[in-house]
Design an enzyme around this catalytic site. Structure first.
Site, short mmCIF file in Angstrom:
data_model
loop_
_atom_site.label_atom_id
_atom_site.label_comp_id
_atom_site.label_asym_id
_atom_site.label_seq_id
_atom_site.Cartn_x
_atom_site.Cartn_y
_atom_site.Cartn_z
N ASN A 1 45.88 24.71 33.40
CA ASN A 1 47.19 25.04 33.96
C ASN A 1 47.02 25.96 35.16
OD1 ASN A 1 49.95 26.85 33.79
ND2 ASN A 1 50.27 24.75 33.14
N ARG B 1 50.59 28.04 36.49
CA ARG B 1 51.58 27.05 36.93
C ARG B 1 52.87 27.19 36.14
NH1 ARG B 1 53.86 21.90 36.44
NH2 ARG B 1 54.01 20.79 38.45
N CYS B 2 52.75 27.37 34.83
CA CYS B 2 53.95 27.53 34.00
C CYS B 2 54.80 28.72 34.46
CB CYS B 2 53.56 27.73 32.54
SG CYS B 2 52.85 26.29 31.74
N MET B 3 54.14 29.78 34.90
CA MET B 3 54.85 31.02 35.23
C MET B 3 55.42 31.04 36.64
SD MET B 3 52.58 34.02 33.43
CE MET B 3 51.13 33.72 34.46
#
EC number: 3.5.3.6
Length: 402
Positions: A345, A390-392
């Site tokens: 990620n 990426r999620c954040m």
């Protein structure tokens, strides 16, 4: 300002991003509610904040403008319409009953933007209700424990990737699949509708029924979008998004990518992310099994091709000879551990430059061996919600790729 915003890839030089600095909503997590609120542990909040500050400062040092979601929300809530929208989304009369819902709504509408923003993100317990909201006619108040939530917190706001998606010059407000996250989309909706920074920006797609989440959406190349279909995004959601993008001329090809419906692989970006214009990092255990249905725009509608190997389908749609896979082809146990810790990620800051968690040492080493510049951040506490760089992050503006 409008012309500066938008993105047509995963790897164009990042210009503007939305992050959410973790706060009180994480302090609401207890052993009783972590499963319900989708966390795998109790984060040490002050350390999580330090790690997030390091992440934000790294982005700023690379010339990225960092917008904080809580600040955007507070500024948007100066609008009366935004306040009404936020309160309506937060107060559930079906759960609270009409008397309490009415009292609570009136109280919230009277809060200043800073305090209202805090309640909308951090939630509120019954013990925090003001005295004049504790109506004697509310059975709900009498039967709840003081520590129960009258408004549930949103600890997953940390993962800003999921609640809005920028495709081309437009944004998508998706429908999030899990009950604990549904209200997050209402906050991003408020920001884009009422914050002056986003005046004039048009929506690309909005669904209140078929779930789509940003972690499942990868902009492989201009006009080419991959959508993971699994635990969070449904086939109906992927198809509806594809047709909307075709109608708005934002894509010509969408790849629907089935992924396992399990916690460790909740989104496509937990197993695969772009690190360069023709390179992806991918979890070794899915390299040979990941497939894609190709949905293509046609003059008279769409065509949907049978499933083919993802890497081949992606290269064909992108118009390149080969999509290079940088696999975490290390010891199977290490590969599984690093995938669980979001080793795949990564957030691209530019072609060939990514941010990754420092703890995934072997995955990072393989990226560097393939010529990728890896900038590392701490993630021992941030990772308890199962999300990486990426999620954040929600990229709002990238330099366009040709």
């Amino acid at each position: 300002m409008v012309d500066e915003l938008g993105s047509n890839s995963e790897v164009g030089t990042l210009k503007v991003v939305i992050l959410h600095r973790p706060g009180t909503e994480l302090r609401r997590l207890t052993p009783r509610n972590t499963d319900q609120l989708l966390f795998d542990g109790l984060p040490w909040v002050s350390r999580a904040q330090e790690e997030h500050d390091q992440f934000a400062e790294l982005l700023r040092s690379r010339g990225v403008e960092v917008l904080l979601l809580s600040e955007l929300l507070t500024e948007a809530l100066h609008s009366g319409a935004a306040r009404m929208q936020g309160v309506a989304a937060a107060v559930d009369s079906r759960r609270l009953g009409i008397p309490l819902a009415q009292e609570l709504s009136a109280y919230l509408r009277g809060l200043d933007p800073v305090r209202l923003s805090h309640v909308l993100t951090a939630g509120m317990t019954f013990n925090e209700l003001p005295a004049d909201a504790r109506t004697d006619v509310s059975l709900v108040v009498r039967m709840h424990h003081d520590a129960d939530f009258v408004i549930e917190p949103l600890p997953n706001l940390l993962f800003t990737r999921d609640s809005s998606i920028w495709i081309g010059p437009r944004f998508v407000i998706p429908s999030l699949a899990m009950r604990a996250r549904v209200r997050e989309a209402s906050l991003t909706d408020i920001i884009y509708a009422h914050h002056p920074r986003f005046t004039g920006i048009r929506r690309a797609y909005e669904s209140r029924t078929a779930p789509v989440e940003g972690g499942d959406v990868l902009l492989l190349a201009p006009g080419v979008v991959a959508v993971g279909v699994g635990e969070r995004t449904t086939p109906a959601g992927a198809e509806a998004l594809a047709r909307s993008l075709f109608d708005d001329d934002l894509a010509h090809t969408v790849l629907a990518v089935p992924i396992a419906q399990r916690r460790a692989q909740m989104h496509l970006d937990t197993v695969c992310t772009m690190v360069d214009v023709d390179k992806v990092v991918m979890y070794a255990n899915v390299v040979d099994e990941l497939t894609a249905f190709t949905i293509e725009r046609q003059p008279d509608g769409v065509t949907i091709s049978d499933a083919a190997p993802f890497v081949e389908a992606a290269a064909r749609a992108m118009g390149i000879e080969k999509l290079q896979v940088i696999g975490t082809g290390i010891d199977p146990v290490v590969a599984e551990r690093e995938q669980w810790d979001d080793g795949n990620n990564t957030l691209a800051l530019a072609p060939g430059v990514v941010v990754a968690y420092e703890r995934n040492a072997q995955t990072n080493a393989r990226l560097e061996a393939a010529g990728i510049e890896v900038l590392t951040i701490g993630g021992s506490e941030l990772g308890t919600g199962r999300g990486g760089p990426r999620c954040m992050s929600c990229p709002v503006a990238r330099d366009p790729l040709p």
